[in-house]
Write a protein that holds these residues in place. Structure first.
Motif, mmCIF file in Angstrom:
data_model
loop_
_atom_site.group_PDB
_atom_site.id
_atom_site.type_symbol
_atom_site.label_atom_id
_atom_site.label_comp_id
_atom_site.label_asym_id
_atom_site.label_seq_id
_atom_site.Cartn_x
_atom_site.Cartn_y
_atom_site.Cartn_z
ATOM 1 N N ILE A 179 0.829 -1.203 0.000
ATOM 2 C CA ILE A 179 0.000 0.000 0.000
ATOM 3 C C ILE A 179 0.863 1.254 0.000
ATOM 4 N N PRO A 180 0.776 2.084 -1.033
ATOM 5 C CA PRO A 180 1.472 3.369 -1.001
ATOM 6 C C PRO A 180 0.772 4.325 -0.046
ATOM 7 N N GLY A 181 1.571 5.059 0.720
ATOM 8 C CA GLY A 181 0.994 5.992 1.681
ATOM 9 C C GLY A 181 1.853 7.213 1.872
ATOM 10 N N THR A 182 1.393 8.110 2.735
ATOM 11 C CA THR A 182 2.117 9.361 2.954
ATOM 12 C C THR A 182 2.333 9.613 4.436
ATOM 13 N N HIS A 183 3.492 10.189 4.737
ATOM 14 C CA HIS A 183 3.889 10.556 6.096
ATOM 15 C C HIS A 183 3.501 12.019 6.340
ATOM 16 N N ASP A 184 2.962 12.301 7.526
ATOM 17 C CA ASP A 184 2.474 13.660 7.810
ATOM 18 C C ASP A 184 1.686 14.174 6.612
ATOM 19 N N SER A 185 0.584 13.520 6.355
ATOM 20 C CA SER A 185 -0.096 13.628 5.071
ATOM 21 C C SER A 185 -0.673 15.005 4.756
ATOM 22 N N ALA A 186 -1.010 15.792 5.777
ATOM 23 C CA ALA A 186 -1.767 17.025 5.541
ATOM 24 C C ALA A 186 -0.912 18.295 5.580
ATOM 25 N N THR A 187 0.381 18.183 5.329
ATOM 26 C CA THR A 187 1.300 19.300 5.566
ATOM 27 C C THR A 187 1.605 20.151 4.342
ATOM 28 N N VAL A 188 0.836 20.039 3.280
ATOM 29 C CA VAL A 188 1.144 20.787 2.057
ATOM 30 C C VAL A 188 1.207 22.286 2.318
ATOM 31 N N ASN A 189 0.400 22.777 3.250
ATOM 32 C CA ASN A 189 0.428 24.197 3.617
ATOM 33 C C ASN A 189 0.658 24.331 5.123
ATOM 34 N N ALA A 190 1.814 23.880 5.583
ATOM 35 C CA ALA A 190 2.109 23.844 7.017
ATOM 36 C C ALA A 190 2.702 25.168 7.492
ATOM 37 N N LEU A 208 -4.871 11.119 -2.888
ATOM 38 C CA LEU A 208 -5.803 10.025 -3.173
ATOM 39 C C LEU A 208 -5.814 9.691 -4.658
ATOM 40 N N TYR A 209 -5.906 10.716 -5.487
ATOM 41 C CA TYR A 209 -5.959 10.480 -6.930
ATOM 42 C C TYR A 209 -4.608 10.044 -7.480
ATOM 43 N N ALA A 210 -3.531 10.364 -6.775
ATOM 44 C CA ALA A 210 -2.201 9.905 -7.185
ATOM 45 C C ALA A 210 -1.970 8.446 -6.814
ATOM 46 N N GLY A 211 -2.832 7.880 -5.934
ATOM 47 C CA GLY A 211 -2.726 6.462 -5.592
ATOM 48 C C GLY A 211 -2.435 6.157 -4.142
ATOM 49 N N ALA A 212 -2.222 7.168 -3.299
ATOM 50 C CA ALA A 212 -1.969 6.910 -1.878
ATOM 51 C C ALA A 212 -3.230 6.365 -1.220
ATOM 52 N N ARG A 213 -3.058 5.383 -0.337
ATOM 53 C CA ARG A 213 -4.205 4.797 0.358
ATOM 54 C C ARG A 213 -3.977 4.712 1.876
ATOM 55 N N TYR A 214 -2.790 5.062 2.341
ATOM 56 C CA TYR A 214 -2.493 5.110 3.782
ATOM 57 C C TYR A 214 -2.127 6.547 4.113
ATOM 58 N N PHE A 215 -2.777 7.098 5.160
ATOM 59 C CA PHE A 215 -2.588 8.502 5.494
ATOM 60 C C PHE A 215 -2.272 8.663 6.983
ATOM 61 N N ASP A 216 -1.229 9.404 7.253
ATOM 62 C CA ASP A 216 -0.761 9.706 8.602
ATOM 63 C C ASP A 216 -1.406 11.035 9.010
ATOM 64 N N ILE A 217 -2.499 10.953 9.784
ATOM 65 C CA ILE A 217 -3.297 12.129 10.123
ATOM 66 C C ILE A 217 -3.116 12.462 11.607
ATOM 67 N N ARG A 218 -2.577 13.659 11.856
ATOM 68 C CA ARG A 218 -2.284 14.097 13.221
ATOM 69 C C ARG A 218 -3.176 15.288 13.557
ATOM 70 N N THR A 220 -10.283 1.641 -0.608
ATOM 71 C CA THR A 220 -10.349 1.849 0.840
ATOM 72 C C THR A 220 -9.253 2.825 1.227
ATOM 73 N N VAL A 221 -9.422 3.455 2.367
ATOM 74 C CA VAL A 221 -8.435 4.398 2.887
ATOM 75 C C VAL A 221 -8.047 3.961 4.292
ATOM 76 N N LEU A 222 -6.754 3.818 4.538
ATOM 77 C CA LEU A 222 -6.259 3.518 5.877
ATOM 78 C C LEU A 222 -5.819 4.835 6.518
ATOM 79 N N MET A 223 -6.370 5.154 7.654
ATOM 80 C CA MET A 223 -6.085 6.422 8.326
ATOM 81 C C MET A 223 -5.453 6.163 9.683
ATOM 82 N N LEU A 224 -4.168 6.499 9.810
ATOM 83 C CA LEU A 224 -3.501 6.442 11.107
ATOM 84 C C LEU A 224 -3.918 7.684 11.880
#
Length: 337
Positions: free
Chosen positions: A15-26, A43-53, A101-105
């Motif tokens: 599963i491709p995913g992203t670290h600190d997923s929501a930081t594009v405008n941090a 999501l549209y790029a293919g990520a399905r695991y998201f690190d949400i803090r 499906t989306v995996l949300m940490l």
């Protein structure tokens, strides 16, 4: 996910995913910024695991990276990003692509609410639309059980008097302390157990393993040693195997990711071999696709890949700040060398 056998457990999928997923405008803090795409863009790029803090303040759950707020737009005056915004992106994508499906940490950050954090999140987001979420904690679900849903991987503790294995989310509360300088011999723990069971069984049913590489304090070259060692190690299909490729040493995450992501693109992924979740900085469609293609497929994929334009480009101000940011880090990187 639509192309993958629905009888497979989610632990047996790459599963491709992203670290600190929501930081594009941090908050324009480049050290805290680890992504160049919005949640929808990822999501549209293919990520399905998201690190949400998230940080709970009053009735709101704000998206944060440590003490830094993530925002909807570039700049300190941009509106703060909240869990409402992130979940809306997940919901819209899954409605359009029910085979995914989306995996949300889910992790509390920059606040200390204890068990009240999950209680508040559950009451505000999960309880009102329960069918959107996968929150069982009594077995490792198959992909079919998770299609069209957000799978909660819960980092924090819960109130045991309020929650049980039907609604508490998959417990990542045992996420192991990571020796931040390890390049090999990564940490393993059990993440839940409904009753004791012999770990030597070929297919245990009542517990999952959690096998993690998250040595984020390594400089890029050593970090790649850690990443490649983890990828090469054998993994069991009942483990949540999580390889976090982020490096925060030596330079900014952006420049470290240039090296690490290039090596990931060149890595000899073997078709059908289990690598698990690979959580990256500055994800794009090419890198997500490289990871995703290592799975065995039973059908043709049919998820949408064309992102809405606003998820993949900046406004004029954002483009200008991005250019200035990269010039500054080019100068810093030259001195570091």
């Amino acid at each position: 996910m639509s192309a993958i056998d629905g009888e497979k457990r989610i632990t047996a999928i790459n599963i491709p995913g992203t670290h600190d997923s929501a930081t594009v405008n941090a908050d324009t803090n480049t050290v805290s910024r680890t992504q160049s795409l919005s949640i929808a863009g990822q999501l549209y790029a293919g990520a399905r695991y998201f690190d949400i803090r998230l940080k709970k303040s009053g009735k709101s759950f704000y998206s944060v990276h440590s003490v830094v707020y993530n925002r909807k737009d570039v700049g300190l005056f941009g509106e703060k990003l909240t869990a409402d915004d992130i979940i809306a992106d997940f919901r819209a994508f899954l409605t359009k692509n029910p085979g995914e499906t989306v995996l949300m940490l889910l992790k509390e950050e920059s606040s200390r609410m204890g068990t009240d954090f999950y209680t508040g999140f559950y009451e505000k987001y999960i309880e009102p639309e329960f069918d959107l979420w996968y929150v069982r904690n009594d077995h490792i679900p198959t992909l079919d059980e998770c299609r069209g849903k957000i799978v909660i991987l819960r980092y924090n503790s819960v109130d045991d008097e309020r929650f049980d294995n039907t609604n508490s989310g998959i417990s990542f509360n045992g996420y192991p302390y990571i020796n931040n300088y390890k390049t090999k011999d990564f940490r393993f723990t059990q993440v839940y157990m409904t009753k004791p069971e012999d770990e030597t069984r070929e297919e245990p049913s009542s517990y999952a393993g959690l096998y993690v590489q998250d040595s984020f304090r390594l400089a890029p070259e050593k970090k790649w040693t850690a990443v490649s060692s983890f990828l090469a190690n054998e993994k069991k299909p009942w483990w949540f195997s999580v390889c976090v490729t982020s490096s925060a040493a030596g330079s900014s995450p952006y420049y470290n990711a240039l090296l690490i992501n290039k090596k990931l693109m060149e890595y000899p992924f073997e078709k059908g071999r289990l690598y698990g979740i690979i959580s990256v900085d500055f994800a794009d469609a090419e890198l997500c696709g490289r990871i995703y293609q290592s799975n065995d497929f039973t059908n043709e994929p049919n998820a949408a890949t064309a992102a809405p334009e606003e998820t993949i480009v900046y406004a004029y101000l954002g483009e200008f700040i991005e250019k200035v940011r990269n010039v500054l880090f080019s100068v810093i990187a030259s001195f570091v060398k």
